[in-house]
Design an enzyme around this catalytic site. Structure first.
Site, PDB file in Angstrom:
ATOM      1  CE  LYS A 107      -4.113  -2.290   2.347  1.00  0.00           C
ATOM      2  NZ  LYS A 107      -4.150  -3.667   2.389  1.00  0.00           N
TER       3      LYS A 107
HETATM    4  C1  LIG Z   1      -4.455  -4.356   1.826  1.00  0.00           C
HETATM    5  C2  LIG Z   1      -3.909  -5.549   1.843  1.00  0.00           C
HETATM    6  C3  LIG Z   1      -4.607  -6.825   1.118  1.00  0.00           C
HETATM    7  C4  LIG Z   1      -6.018  -7.106   0.178  1.00  0.00           C
HETATM    8  O1  LIG Z   1      -5.631  -5.601  -1.137  1.00  0.00           O
HETATM    9  P1  LIG Z   1      -6.725  -5.136  -1.694  1.00  0.00           P
HETATM   10  O2  LIG Z   1      -6.564  -4.326  -2.686  1.00  0.00           O
HETATM   11  O3  LIG Z   1      -7.580  -4.682  -0.532  1.00  0.00           O
HETATM   12  O4  LIG Z   1      -7.912  -6.251  -2.765  1.00  0.00           O
HETATM   13  C5  LIG Z   1      -3.460  -8.228   0.623  1.00  0.00           C
HETATM   14  N1  LIG Z   1      -2.529  -8.083   1.705  1.00  0.00           N
HETATM   15  C6  LIG Z   1      -2.189  -6.795   2.883  1.00  0.00           C
HETATM   16  C7  LIG Z   1      -0.977  -7.339   3.413  1.00  0.00           C
HETATM   17  C8  LIG Z   1      -2.758  -5.825   2.408  1.00  0.00           C
HETATM   18  O5  LIG Z   1      -2.377  -5.523   3.078  1.00  0.00           O
END
Ligand SMILES: *Cc1c(COP(=O)(O)O)cnc(C)c1O
Length: 431
Positions: A107
């Site tokens: 993210k």
């Molecule tokens: C947010 C997150 C996800 C999921 O991603 P999305 O875009 O919401 O499907 C998967 N793994 C981790 C470690 C995350 O922080």
């Protein structure tokens, strides 16, 4: 580029408006009016381009003239200042590691890119002061806090459920200070999220404070996630094989970006949405009926989502046509026991430590490859295993150390204001 609301196509916005508002007036998600196609020459010549050049080529059509080239390159360089390695673990199986960013979460890419865009619009003078309001169950908050730290004109308010995030995650939210405030909510994640939603609908608040969201609903967080699919493809092009990517999915922003990259022409032949017990999408693909469900808690907690918000964007991309969607997308769900078994097996066979989210991605990829032996597969590792050290220890017996780059925060002082009701949040925002 213009964007329209998926609820009402007559509501449109520029890139800037869509980024600043986060979500359309009618609560619909923004979607680009046209999906650009990249020329064949771009893919033929990709090996001569730098990461920045690739990212610029990919994102420019979505922004148009709204951010000049030089400023955009600057934003991209700050966003992509860490590596996205692809490593082969088993024959025909590679892992794409997305966790080398400042908060050890994929993210970081979306958060930094969004922060860069908002900062540009605020400096230009067209956007006034903005408050980014976000609820987190763990990873989002840290990435957003880090991405927006010290950005002038932006205040960040993060709500997190007291006692329900890991200590490392809590430190990432609460030790930065400056323009970042952490609100420790006496309640669960759902209550944090409800408070945030209520604030967005509260006229008294929105008339005084320009609020925006920083979850994957925001196009400036969603779209830059396309970058790592392009960067990985650059490494994999030589394989000359049909490619499948498996994405551990919760809110379906990341996989939606991958599908968008493919729509732009990126030669990835198939995608696998891998979920934990929160299996709304796998159930939809097999039954044809979409029914959201209350989320259930799992060891891959960043994917504990009962109503994935970005799925409507995927449906839009495929014009709600189930047949064409299924040609491009498969989905599988795995429970915690299977996830831990996979962590253990991969550690023993390949000496590789997966976190629980990556392990779900690995399992989805394996399920797909079992029936599709002519593919080369990649799964995304979305978090550093140290973030889930207890589960890793339980599954593999291995202790993992916190990387030195982030070890400092464990010694920094936690600062958070405690709140328990929406009224507390409201008076904080109006202060
Ligand atoms: C947010 C997150 C996800 C999921 O991603 P999305 O875009 O919401 O499907 C998967 N793994 C981790 C470690 C995350 O922080």
């Amino acid at each position: 580029m213009r964007y329209f609301s998926l609820n009402d196509h007559s509501i449109t916005a520029s890139f800037e408006e869509a980024v600043v508002q986060g979500i359309a007036r009618d609560r619909g998600l923004f979607f680009p009016k046209k999906i650009p196609r990249l020329p064949a020459s771009f893919f033929e010549e990709i090996s001569i381009f730098s990461s920045t050049e690739i990212a610029k080529e990919v994102i420019s059509p979505f922004i148009g003239e709204e951010i000049p080239e030089e400023a955009l390159i600057d934003i991209i360089e700050k966003t992509l200042d860490f590596d996205f390695p692809v490593n082969e673990l088993e024959p025909n199986v590679s892992v794409l590691e997305l966790f080398h960013g400042p908060t050890l979460a994929f993210k970081d890419v979306g958060a930094k890119f969004m922060a860069g865009c908002l900062e540009y619009f605020i400096k230009k003078g067209t956007g006034g002061e903005v408050t980014v309001l976000v609820a987190t169950s763990g990873d989002t908050g840290g990435a957003v806090a880090n991405g927006f730290l010290g950005v002038e004109g932006i205040k960040v308010v993060i709500l997190y459920p007291s006692g329900k995030v890991s200590e490392l995650q809590e430190r990432q939210l609460t030790t930065l200070g400056r323009n970042i405030t952490a609100l420790e909510v006496d309640g669960a994640f759902d209550e944090c999220q409800d408070m945030v939603k209520t604030a967005f609908l509260d006229r008294e608040v929105t008339e005084k404070v320009q609020l925006t969201s920083a979850n994957s609903i925001n196009i400036a967080r969603w779209l830059p996630q396309m970058f790592y699919y392009f960067l990985a493809w650059k490494d994999l092009k030589e394989k000359n094989k049909k490619l499948v990517f498996s994405i551990p999915s919760g809110n379906f922003g990341n996989i939606c970006a991958g599908l968008m990259a493919a729509e732009m022409g990126l030669p990835i032949d198939h995608f696998v949405a891998s979920t934990n017990a929160n299996d709304v999408v796998p159930a939809f693909l097999s039954s044809g009926k979409f029914s959201d469900q209350p989320s259930v808690a799992t060891i891959s907690n960043a994917m504990d989502v009962g109503n994935p918000s970005n799925f409507v964007r995927i449906l839009e991309m495929f014009e709600n046509n189930m047949e064409s969607l299924k040609k491009k997308l498969s989905a599988f769900s795995f429970d915690d026991d299977l996830t831990k078994d996979a962590m253990k097996a991969v550690y023993h066979n390949s000496n590789y430590i997966m976190d629980p989210h990556g392990a779900v991605g690995y399992l989805g990829l394996r399920s797909f490859l079992k029936k599709n032996k002519d593919f080369y597969g990649v799964f995304l590792e979305t978090a550093h295993p140290v973030k889930f050290a207890d589960t890793v220890k339980e599954a593999t017996g291995r202790e993992i150390e916190i990387p030195s780059a982030i070890a400092d925060i464990m010694n920094s002082e936690k600062k958070a204001e405690k709140i328990s009701t929406y009224e507390d949040l409201k008076s904080f925002l109006l202060r």
